[in-house]
Scaffold this motif. Structure first.
Motif, short mmCIF file in Angstrom:
data_model
loop_
_atom_site.label_atom_id
_atom_site.label_comp_id
_atom_site.label_asym_id
_atom_site.label_seq_id
_atom_site.Cartn_x
_atom_site.Cartn_y
_atom_site.Cartn_z
N GLY A 166 43.98 -138.56 62.01
CA GLY A 166 42.35 -138.32 61.22
C GLY A 166 41.92 -139.50 62.40
N ARG A 167 42.82 -139.92 63.12
CA ARG A 167 42.66 -140.51 64.49
C ARG A 167 42.32 -140.09 66.01
NH1 ARG A 167 45.42 -146.57 62.85
NH2 ARG A 167 43.86 -146.93 60.87
N ALA A 168 41.29 -140.87 66.78
CA ALA A 168 41.80 -139.68 68.39
C ALA A 168 43.05 -140.49 68.56
CB ALA A 168 40.84 -140.80 69.38
N HIS A 169 43.77 -139.32 69.49
CA HIS A 169 45.55 -139.10 69.97
C HIS A 169 45.59 -139.15 71.26
CE1 HIS A 169 49.78 -139.53 69.58
NE2 HIS A 169 49.91 -138.76 69.88
N GLY A 170 46.09 -139.09 72.64
CA GLY A 170 45.95 -139.22 73.09
C GLY A 170 44.65 -139.09 73.90
N THR A 171 44.55 -138.70 75.87
CA THR A 171 43.62 -138.74 76.07
C THR A 171 42.89 -137.65 76.16
OG1 THR A 171 45.86 -139.92 77.83
CG2 THR A 171 43.13 -138.46 79.00
N PRO A 172 41.41 -138.30 76.85
CA PRO A 172 40.36 -136.83 76.17
C PRO A 172 40.96 -135.89 77.40
CG PRO A 172 39.46 -138.71 75.30
CD PRO A 172 41.18 -139.21 76.68
N TRP A 173 39.97 -134.69 77.27
CA TRP A 173 40.50 -133.40 78.15
C TRP A 173 39.32 -132.42 78.68
CZ3 TRP A 173 40.37 -128.62 75.49
CH2 TRP A 173 41.06 -128.23 75.40
N PRO A 174 38.60 -132.82 79.88
CA PRO A 174 37.41 -132.07 79.93
C PRO A 174 37.48 -130.88 79.16
CG PRO A 174 38.52 -132.32 81.96
CD PRO A 174 39.57 -132.39 80.59
N ILE A 175 36.26 -130.03 79.42
CA ILE A 175 35.47 -128.66 79.02
C ILE A 175 34.67 -128.30 79.06
CG2 ILE A 175 35.17 -129.07 76.43
CD1 ILE A 175 38.66 -126.50 78.17
N ARG A 176 34.54 -126.75 79.69
CA ARG A 176 33.95 -126.09 80.25
C ARG A 176 33.08 -125.33 79.11
NH1 ARG A 176 29.17 -126.16 83.58
NH2 ARG A 176 27.55 -124.44 83.97
N ASP A 177 32.56 -125.37 77.90
CA ASP A 177 32.26 -124.02 77.25
C ASP A 177 30.97 -123.89 76.33
OD1 ASP A 177 33.59 -121.68 76.48
OD2 ASP A 177 35.37 -122.11 75.09
N GLU A 178 31.10 -122.41 75.71
CA GLU A 178 29.83 -121.94 73.88
C GLU A 178 30.26 -122.93 73.58
OE1 GLU A 178 27.94 -118.44 73.45
OE2 GLU A 178 29.17 -118.62 72.17
N LEU A 179 29.12 -124.58 73.39
CA LEU A 179 30.23 -125.05 71.84
C LEU A 179 29.25 -125.02 70.62
CD1 LEU A 179 30.10 -128.78 74.26
CD2 LEU A 179 32.05 -127.47 74.07
#
Length: 243
Positions: A151-164
């Motif tokens: 239930g909590r943020a864990h680790g480094t965010p990573w970039p994505i390019r996609d249909e969301l």
């Protein structure tokens, strides 16, 4: 001496054969891509990626477009069933019952992207996937994926390019959220500050894992996405206690 040398060379091969016989045949995964609505151009890449992933996991991945594959006898051959960007009503009542039985006997399910745009008239399936697709902003957009644990943020965010995808409701509370996307970084998000995009849960006797990513072919070359997908397969197959 020559006989001894030949025996020494053959011994590793014999031991490997014995080990394989004891281990039994490899577990199998069925990758299902039938579409009764929009068809994603990325489906062949998704199938190839899942087959490679299965090989790395010492599994065998069969690909099928045939709803007739969904019988109790055939599904009994598999450990995991993947719906890879299926759309619309893809199974009849008997085939639906076969999938329900498969999950009820401990089978695993993996849904990729438009698996959430499938079987709107089948409530059990909506519960299996976790949430149904509602709409998406036009085109591909850039954002960040935030991994999550407990239930909590864990680790480094990573970039994505996609249909969301936006979903009809937020599945949090019904599922264990694996990752969210940041709506502040793109236009057209409708779920607010908490926008789950990947999740898992135990359901109906089996396990289910879903990701809304995977529309664009290039996503299947993203190492973070591939690691996430691998963990999803491992979770669905019962090889990992968490997703």
């Amino acid at each position: 001496m020559r006989t001894l040398l030949r025996t020494t060379l053959l011994l590793p091969v014999l031991l490997l054969g014995i080990a394989q016989a004891i281990a039994g045949p490899p577990e199998r995964m069925l990758v299902f891509t039938h579409t009764a609505g929009f068809r994603h151009e990325s489906i062949p890449t998704a199938v190839a990626t899942l087959q490679t992933l299965a090989t790395d996991e010492r599994m065998v991945a069969d690909h099928s477009e045939d709803p007739g594959a969904f019988t109790a006898a055939n599904l009994a051959r598999y450990r995991v069933v993947v719906f890879a960007s299926t759309t619309g009503d893809v199974l009849d009542a008997n085939q639906q019952a076969a999938l329900e039985g498969f999950i009820g006997h401990g089978g695993g399910f993996v849904g990729v992207h438009a698996a959430a745009d499938t079987e709107y008239g089948w409530p059990w399936y909506g519960q299996l996937v976790g949430a149904w697709f509602k709409a998406h902003p036009p085109g591909l957009q850039d954002t960040q994926v935030q991994p999550e644990r407990d239930g909590r943020a864990h680790g480094t965010p990573w970039p994505i390019r996609d249909e969301l995808y936006n979903y009809r409701d937020n599945p949090r509370g019904r599922v264990q959220v694996v990752a969210t996307v940041d709506e502040r970084r793109y236009e057209g998000g409708s779920m607010g500050a908490d926008h789950p995009i990947t999740w898992c849960h135990r359901f109906g006797g089996g396990r289910s894992w879903y990701t809304g990513l995977g529309h664009d072919e290039a996503v299947y070359g993203n190492p973070q996405f591939l690691a996430q997908l691998r963990q999803g397969v491992r979770y669905a197959a019962g090889r990992a206690p968490t997703c």
